[in-house]
Write an enzyme that holds these catalytic residues in place. Sequence first.
Site, PDB file in Angstrom:
ATOM      1  N   HIS A 271       0.856  -1.193   0.000  1.00  0.00           N
ATOM      2  CA  HIS A 271       0.000   0.000   0.000  1.00  0.00           C
ATOM      3  C   HIS A 271       0.884   1.232   0.000  1.00  0.00           C
ATOM      4  O   HIS A 271       1.944   1.254   0.615  1.00  0.00           O
ATOM      5  CB  HIS A 271      -0.903   0.026   1.240  1.00  0.00           C
ATOM      6  N   ASP A 328      -7.931  -5.198  -0.276  1.00  0.00           N
ATOM      7  CA  ASP A 328      -8.397  -6.082  -1.359  1.00  0.00           C
ATOM      8  C   ASP A 328      -8.052  -7.541  -1.137  1.00  0.00           C
ATOM      9  O   ASP A 328      -8.498  -8.396  -1.910  1.00  0.00           O
ATOM     10  CB  ASP A 328      -7.779  -5.615  -2.690  1.00  0.00           C
TER      11      ASP A 328
HETATM   12  C1  SDX Z   1      -6.154  -0.065  -3.154  1.00  0.00           C
HETATM   13  O1  SDX Z   1      -4.200   4.412  -2.368  1.00  0.00           O
HETATM   14  C2  SDX Z   1      -5.170   3.820  -1.737  1.00  0.00           C
HETATM   15  O2  SDX Z   1      -5.573   4.160  -0.629  1.00  0.00           O
HETATM   16  C3  SDX Z   1      -5.806   2.652  -2.485  1.00  0.00           C
HETATM   17  C4  SDX Z   1      -6.841   1.878  -1.704  1.00  0.00           C
HETATM   18  C5  SDX Z   1      -8.096   2.686  -1.456  1.00  0.00           C
HETATM   19  O3  SDX Z   1      -8.819   2.371  -0.501  1.00  0.00           O
HETATM   20  O4  SDX Z   1      -8.405   3.563  -2.317  1.00  0.00           O
HETATM   21  O5  SDX Z   1      -6.305   1.487  -0.448  1.00  0.00           O
HETATM   22  C6  SDX Z   1      -7.287   0.607  -2.441  1.00  0.00           C
HETATM   23  O6  SDX Z   1      -5.967   0.181  -4.308  1.00  0.00           O
HETATM   24  C7  SDX Z   1      -5.238  -1.000  -2.386  1.00  0.00           C
HETATM   25  C8  SDX Z   1      -4.022  -1.486  -3.229  1.00  0.00           C
HETATM   26  C9  SDX Z   1      -4.479  -2.599  -4.176  1.00  0.00           C
HETATM   27  N1  SDX Z   1      -3.389  -2.965  -5.107  1.00  0.00           N
HETATM   28  C10 SDX Z   1      -2.762  -4.152  -5.023  1.00  0.00           C
HETATM   29  O7  SDX Z   1      -2.932  -4.964  -4.131  1.00  0.00           O
HETATM   30  C11 SDX Z   1      -1.787  -4.437  -6.154  1.00  0.00           C
HETATM   31  C12 SDX Z   1      -0.468  -4.956  -5.581  1.00  0.00           C
HETATM   32  N2  SDX Z   1       0.144  -3.876  -4.842  1.00  0.00           N
HETATM   33  C13 SDX Z   1       1.196  -3.118  -5.525  1.00  0.00           C
HETATM   34  O8  SDX Z   1       0.965  -2.940  -6.879  1.00  0.00           O
HETATM   35  C14 SDX Z   1       1.624  -1.881  -4.747  1.00  0.00           C
HETATM   36  O9  SDX Z   1       1.889  -2.292  -3.473  1.00  0.00           O
HETATM   37  C15 SDX Z   1       0.702  -0.668  -4.686  1.00  0.00           C
HETATM   38  C16 SDX Z   1       0.243  -0.249  -6.034  1.00  0.00           C
HETATM   39  C17 SDX Z   1      -0.482  -0.938  -3.814  1.00  0.00           C
HETATM   40  C18 SDX Z   1       1.523   0.481  -4.065  1.00  0.00           C
HETATM   41  O10 SDX Z   1       2.535   0.752  -4.932  1.00  0.00           O
HETATM   42  P1  SDX Z   1       3.706   1.829  -4.590  1.00  0.00           P
HETATM   43  O11 SDX Z   1       3.392   2.591  -3.354  1.00  0.00           O
HETATM   44  O12 SDX Z   1       3.958   2.603  -5.846  1.00  0.00           O
HETATM   45  O13 SDX Z   1       4.918   0.909  -4.198  1.00  0.00           O
HETATM   46  P2  SDX Z   1       5.982   0.322  -5.230  1.00  0.00           P
HETATM   47  O14 SDX Z   1       5.273  -0.289  -6.407  1.00  0.00           O
HETATM   48  O15 SDX Z   1       7.000   1.363  -5.487  1.00  0.00           O
HETATM   49  O16 SDX Z   1       6.642  -0.892  -4.379  1.00  0.00           O
HETATM   50  C19 SDX Z   1       7.669  -0.650  -3.423  1.00  0.00           C
HETATM   51  C20 SDX Z   1       8.503  -1.951  -3.426  1.00  0.00           C
HETATM   52  C21 SDX Z   1       8.959  -2.353  -4.823  1.00  0.00           C
HETATM   53  O17 SDX Z   1      10.127  -3.139  -4.645  1.00  0.00           O
HETATM   54  P3  SDX Z   1      11.592  -2.391  -4.867  1.00  0.00           P
HETATM   55  O18 SDX Z   1      11.562  -1.822  -6.282  1.00  0.00           O
HETATM   56  O19 SDX Z   1      11.659  -1.320  -3.794  1.00  0.00           O
HETATM   57  O20 SDX Z   1      12.613  -3.489  -4.693  1.00  0.00           O
HETATM   58  O21 SDX Z   1       7.690  -3.044  -2.979  1.00  0.00           O
HETATM   59  C22 SDX Z   1       7.517  -3.985  -4.043  1.00  0.00           C
HETATM   60  C23 SDX Z   1       7.883  -3.255  -5.312  1.00  0.00           C
HETATM   61  O22 SDX Z   1       8.379  -4.195  -6.294  1.00  0.00           O
HETATM   62  N3  SDX Z   1       6.099  -4.356  -4.048  1.00  0.00           N
HETATM   63  C24 SDX Z   1       5.640  -5.599  -4.230  1.00  0.00           C
HETATM   64  C25 SDX Z   1       4.245  -5.492  -4.092  1.00  0.00           C
HETATM   65  N4  SDX Z   1       3.901  -4.215  -3.848  1.00  0.00           N
HETATM   66  C26 SDX Z   1       5.052  -3.523  -3.818  1.00  0.00           C
HETATM   67  N5  SDX Z   1       6.259  -6.764  -4.485  1.00  0.00           N
HETATM   68  C27 SDX Z   1       5.462  -7.863  -4.619  1.00  0.00           C
HETATM   69  N6  SDX Z   1       4.117  -7.843  -4.494  1.00  0.00           N
HETATM   70  C28 SDX Z   1       3.467  -6.669  -4.229  1.00  0.00           C
HETATM   71  N7  SDX Z   1       2.143  -6.654  -4.114  1.00  0.00           N
END
Ligand code: SDX
Length: 392
Positions: A271, A328
């Site tokens: 998140h 989710d």
């Molecule tokens: C919602 O914003 C909100 O409030 C949204 C929400 C709402 O109520 O409106 O809460 C609802 O959308 C919840 C999120 C649902 N999405 C997912 O579950 C999809 C999977 N999650 C990721 O795509 C990600 O965690 C996000 C999109 C939720 C957040 O992305 P960020 O803040 O841009 O973080 P990032 O992609 O830069 O990740 C940081 C690190 C990375 O690794 P490094 O490059 O630092 O080595 O964490 C890793 C990412 O690769 N990472 C994950 C991961 N999420 C982040 N690795 C594996 N699996 C994951 N799910």
Amino acid sequence: STGMITIDPGYKNTGSCESAITYLDGEKGILRYRGYAIEDLAEKASFLEVAYLLIFGELPNKEQLDKFHADIKANSEVDEDLKKIVDSFPRSAHPMGILSSLTSALTAFNPSSVDINSEEDMYKAIVKIMGKFPVLAAWTLRKINAKPYDYGDSSLGYEENMLYMMFKKPNESYVPNQTVVDALDKLLILHADHEQNCSASTVRIVGSSHASLFVSLAAGVSALWGPLHGGANQAVIEMLEGIKADGGDTAKYMEKAKDKNDPFRLMGFGHRVYKNFDPRARIIKKAADDVLGDLGVEDPVLDIAKGLEKQALEDPYFVDRKLYPNVDFYSGIIYRALGIPTEMFTVMFALGRLPGWIAQWREMRLRKEPIGRPRQVYVGETHREFKPLEQR
Ligand code: SDX
């Protein structure tokens, strides 16, 4: 950055506005709507009370709540001609695409341009969309299920009526199951707002051009559809089903999620704001056990989900990146137990987020926020002389 412009991809460190609607503390896992704790609201309030609270800023008293519900019922008819749009979609259409189109189409049937300074005008537009949106959502389900779509029964409550319009069989009466109604009420409350998330920011920026409320909401539906945002609840179940079909080997998928060369992500994890647990996920995980227990539903993917969460909480990759289950991760397991098909999960998210989007749009307009128009750092070609076609 060059000169005074600093780029902040995804606005990770940029605040877009001041707001008094929702408070998040990502470190402590705190979520409050207008100052009230999500735990209290999920347990003790109804979704319409929470919708009223988010939009108007105060918990309604009985008279205000009854009037709000009555006005919503009185405005839940949808123009019959809108069915022609539903008819035109193939059954294979994704419900979020149908819902976004229908929400936008409402502007053709209802002048949704509101005089933001007229409380009465604003209230009318709000009860209209609160009444019609569930009908549009139900019609998308009826379409993909090849069932006739019609109106609800205004003697029913807000959630009962949603379920009635979604599941009533043409030649049978429909009596909503109280456990299902209560679970849906809680899920809608937990999804009702989340400050400046992707879809709320979309609703604000579209509305900042003074585009009308309904088209701003249609844009919010589109933003929510993405798998990184609300679409994640559908992606979670598809991921869990995939792991189950693959013999339930969660360790293999944990490795895939950590492999930078593998696009696979653990959907429902991580998140932007919560760097600890997501308080909503905690409530939904418990509700999943309660609801499936009450309904006598055995769902093997719940155990797979719990296994993934347990492994992730012990895995340095996830712990270092502060990746925990988000809203989710468990919600789809409940939706499924309620009989809602996977491709409708994000529509259920939109039904919950509707009052939050309305509240954000209204606050943005009442505060007279300027039109959203960020700058950029140009990295393209420098000036070039034009070359006529025959010379290219
Ligand atoms: C919602 O914003 C909100 O409030 C949204 C929400 C709402 O109520 O409106 O809460 C609802 O959308 C919840 C999120 C649902 N999405 C997912 O579950 C999809 C999977 N999650 C990721 O795509 C990600 O965690 C996000 C999109 C939720 C957040 O992305 P960020 O803040 O841009 O973080 P990032 O992609 O830069 O990740 C940081 C690190 C990375 O690794 P490094 O490059 O630092 O080595 O964490 C890793 C990412 O690769 N990472 C994950 C991961 N999420 C982040 N690795 C594996 N699996 C994951 N799910």
